[in-house]
Design a protein around this motif. Structure first.
Motif, PDB file in Angstrom:
ATOM      1  N   GLU A 165      20.714 -35.610 -49.133  1.00 18.98           N
ATOM      2  CA  GLU A 165      21.408 -35.739 -47.853  1.00 18.98           C
ATOM      3  C   GLU A 165      20.640 -35.126 -46.686  1.00 18.98           C
ATOM      4  O   GLU A 165      20.781 -35.585 -45.547  1.00 18.98           O
ATOM      5  CB  GLU A 165      22.796 -35.087 -47.947  1.00 18.98           C
ATOM      6  N   GLU A 166      19.858 -34.097 -46.962  1.00 21.18           N
ATOM      7  CA  GLU A 166      19.138 -33.409 -45.883  1.00 21.18           C
ATOM      8  C   GLU A 166      17.669 -33.245 -46.266  1.00 21.18           C
ATOM      9  O   GLU A 166      17.360 -32.745 -47.349  1.00 21.18           O
ATOM     10  CB  GLU A 166      19.764 -32.037 -45.606  1.00 21.18           C
ATOM     11  N   LEU A 167      16.794 -33.648 -45.344  1.00 23.67           N
ATOM     12  CA  LEU A 167      15.354 -33.550 -45.586  1.00 23.67           C
ATOM     13  C   LEU A 167      14.681 -33.047 -44.317  1.00 23.67           C
ATOM     14  O   LEU A 167      14.832 -33.636 -43.244  1.00 23.67           O
ATOM     15  CB  LEU A 167      14.780 -34.916 -45.977  1.00 23.67           C
ATOM     16  N   SER A 168      13.940 -31.955 -44.434  1.00 26.74           N
ATOM     17  CA  SER A 168      13.202 -31.412 -43.299  1.00 26.74           C
ATOM     18  C   SER A 168      11.712 -31.386 -43.606  1.00 26.74           C
ATOM     19  O   SER A 168      11.279 -30.770 -44.586  1.00 26.74           O
ATOM     20  CB  SER A 168      13.683 -29.999 -42.949  1.00 26.74           C
ATOM     21  N   LEU A 169      10.946 -32.059 -42.744  1.00 26.95           N
ATOM     22  CA  LEU A 169       9.480 -32.062 -42.812  1.00 26.95           C
ATOM     23  C   LEU A 169       8.908 -31.530 -41.505  1.00 26.95           C
ATOM     24  O   LEU A 169       7.783 -31.851 -41.127  1.00 26.95           O
ATOM     25  CB  LEU A 169       8.969 -33.480 -43.078  1.00 26.95           C
ATOM     26  N   ALA A 170       9.685 -30.723 -40.808  1.00 24.63           N
ATOM     27  CA  ALA A 170       9.285 -30.214 -39.498  1.00 24.63           C
ATOM     28  C   ALA A 170       8.060 -29.299 -39.600  1.00 24.63           C
ATOM     29  O   ALA A 170       7.827 -28.665 -40.631  1.00 24.63           O
ATOM     30  CB  ALA A 170      10.446 -29.456 -38.859  1.00 24.63           C
ATOM     31  N   GLU A 171       7.282 -29.271 -38.524  1.00 25.82           N
ATOM     32  CA  GLU A 171       6.126 -28.383 -38.403  1.00 25.82           C
ATOM     33  C   GLU A 171       5.098 -28.618 -39.507  1.00 25.82           C
ATOM     34  O   GLU A 171       4.683 -27.694 -40.202  1.00 25.82           O
ATOM     35  CB  GLU A 171       6.577 -26.920 -38.399  1.00 25.82           C
ATOM     36  N   ASN A 172       4.716 -29.875 -39.645  1.00 19.37           N
ATOM     37  CA  ASN A 172       3.665 -30.243 -40.583  1.00 19.37           C
ATOM     38  C   ASN A 172       2.595 -31.060 -39.854  1.00 19.37           C
ATOM     39  O   ASN A 172       2.467 -30.955 -38.625  1.00 19.37           O
ATOM     40  CB  ASN A 172       4.260 -31.000 -41.774  1.00 19.37           C
ATOM     41  N   ARG A 173       1.846 -31.875 -40.590  1.00 20.12           N
ATOM     42  CA  ARG A 173       0.733 -32.618 -39.995  1.00 20.12           C
ATOM     43  C   ARG A 173       0.826 -34.116 -40.304  1.00 20.12           C
ATOM     44  O   ARG A 173      -0.175 -34.807 -40.437  1.00 20.12           O
ATOM     45  CB  ARG A 173      -0.597 -32.056 -40.505  1.00 20.12           C
ATOM     46  N   LEU A 174       2.048 -34.595 -40.401  1.00 24.48           N
ATOM     47  CA  LEU A 174       2.264 -36.007 -40.743  1.00 24.48           C
ATOM     48  C   LEU A 174       1.902 -36.927 -39.582  1.00 24.48           C
ATOM     49  O   LEU A 174       2.170 -36.608 -38.414  1.00 24.48           O
ATOM     50  CB  LEU A 174       3.722 -36.233 -41.113  1.00 24.48           C
ATOM     51  N   VAL A 175       1.330 -38.070 -39.906  1.00 21.84           N
ATOM     52  CA  VAL A 175       1.051 -39.099 -38.904  1.00 21.84           C
ATOM     53  C   VAL A 175       1.924 -40.329 -39.129  1.00 21.84           C
ATOM     54  O   VAL A 175       1.994 -41.203 -38.271  1.00 21.84           O
ATOM     55  CB  VAL A 175      -0.445 -39.497 -38.914  1.00 21.84           C
ATOM     56  N   LYS A 176       2.591 -40.382 -40.274  1.00 16.98           N
ATOM     57  CA  LYS A 176       3.518 -41.475 -40.549  1.00 16.98           C
ATOM     58  C   LYS A 176       4.657 -40.973 -41.429  1.00 16.98           C
ATOM     59  O   LYS A 176       4.526 -39.943 -42.107  1.00 16.98           O
ATOM     60  CB  LYS A 176       2.806 -42.646 -41.226  1.00 16.98           C
ATOM     61  N   LEU A 177       5.752 -41.716 -41.422  1.00 13.90           N
ATOM     62  CA  LEU A 177       6.924 -41.324 -42.196  1.00 13.90           C
ATOM     63  C   LEU A 177       6.943 -42.020 -43.547  1.00 13.90           C
ATOM     64  O   LEU A 177       6.537 -43.176 -43.671  1.00 13.90           O
ATOM     65  CB  LEU A 177       8.205 -41.668 -41.437  1.00 13.90           C
TER      66      LEU A 177
END
Length: 293
Positions: A165-177
């Motif tokens: 239900e909850e997913l956090s990928l904040a403060e990373n180095r992603l360029v795509k989802l």
């Protein structure tokens, strides 16, 4: 009789004639000869009262064994518990379905107990999420990878997480989802390097439970398409959004359409003047936060 009576009166009145000096208190001492219970027997009795076996994971551990374990750390012959038998639970903290692996400098997702529902792995050095990391963990409901160095998420990494239900990928180095699981209610990808081409056209369309979407502080050039009706909060502040259309939030072919659940849209910090796109907000109950002049 006279002799006995004289003797009696003499005994009674002796204290009055010659009072004895006050008694001096003597220090209290244990006399082994005058008591029936010695110190050794007291200790033995206390030991017997507390010597009930302690049951741990089906193994009886006597008090004597537990005392030896407390007094000597070198005793390692006691069987480990279910949790400590897992490498992750030696490194992290495992508490009734929650695994806390925060600020321990891990560089990959650790193997998790199969009953894990909540994973907190913030502020580490994780660079990649593999499809095998969660292949057998179908009970996950919340994952937080904030503050890592994630650059790549393998296809299908979250595909089996049907309860997530909850997913956090904040403060990373992603360029795509990545492809997101269907029951998400909250998704946070703030402070990454995501561009519009890194989000597929239908990335959010089928997420019919999604209420909170955070994509602020990225490199988006446009608002993501096909936002679900369930959305309540949308953060797009401090991107590079320059254009917006009448179909971004509303339906240009339906002037009666109202997006009733949307409570907040943040678009400040983008190089766009929102006043030039009035029709794009006609279905909203309140205007987005941003620059209008």
């Amino acid at each position: 009789m006279e002799t006995l009576q004289a003797t009696f009166f003499l005994f009674v009145f002796v204290p009055l004639v010659s009072p004895a000096p006050p008694l001096q208190q003597q220090p209290f001492q244990f006399e082994e000869d005058d008591t029936d219970v010695s110190m050794g027997s007291l200790i033995q009795q206390d030991y017997e009262m507390q010597s009930k076996d302690t049951t741990k994971d089906g193994t009886n551990v006597s008090l004597d064994t537990s005392l030896r374990l407390q007094g000597d750390d070198s005793q390692l012959d006691v069987p480990p518990t279910k949790d400590t038998n897992l490498p992750t639970c030696l490194l992290c903290v495992c508490l009734s379905g929650s695994v806390y692996c925060e600020e321990i400098d891990i560089e990959a997702v650790p193997p998790l107990p199969k009953e894990t529902a909540y994973l907190y792995a913030r502020f580490n050095k994780i660079k990649r999420i593999a499809a095998s990391d969660f292949a057998d963990i179908t009970t996950l409901r919340r994952i937080d990878f904030s503050g890592n160095r994630i650059e790549e998420i393998e296809d299908g990494a979250f595909s089996k997480l049907l309860l997530l239900e909850e997913l956090s990928l904040a403060e990373n180095r992603l360029v795509k989802l990545p492809v997101l699981p269907p029951k998400l209610t909250t998704f946070n990808a703030n402070q990454n390097r995501i561009k519009s081409r890194g989000i597929k056209a239908n990335a959010f369309k089928k997420l019919t439970n999604l209420a909170y979407l955070y994509l602020g502080h990225n490199a988006l050039e446009s608002v993501p398409l096909n936002l679900p009706e369930s959305l309540r909060i949308l953060h797009l502040q401090y991107n590079n959004i320059t254009t917006i259309t009448d179909d971004t939030f509303c339906k240009s072919n339906n002037t009666r359409y109202i997006r009733t659940r949307m409570d907040e849209i943040r678009m400040e910090g983008n190089p766009i003047v929102l006043a030039k796109h009035v029709n794009a907000f006609s279905c909203l109950r309140m205007l987005p936060v941003g620059t209008y002049y």
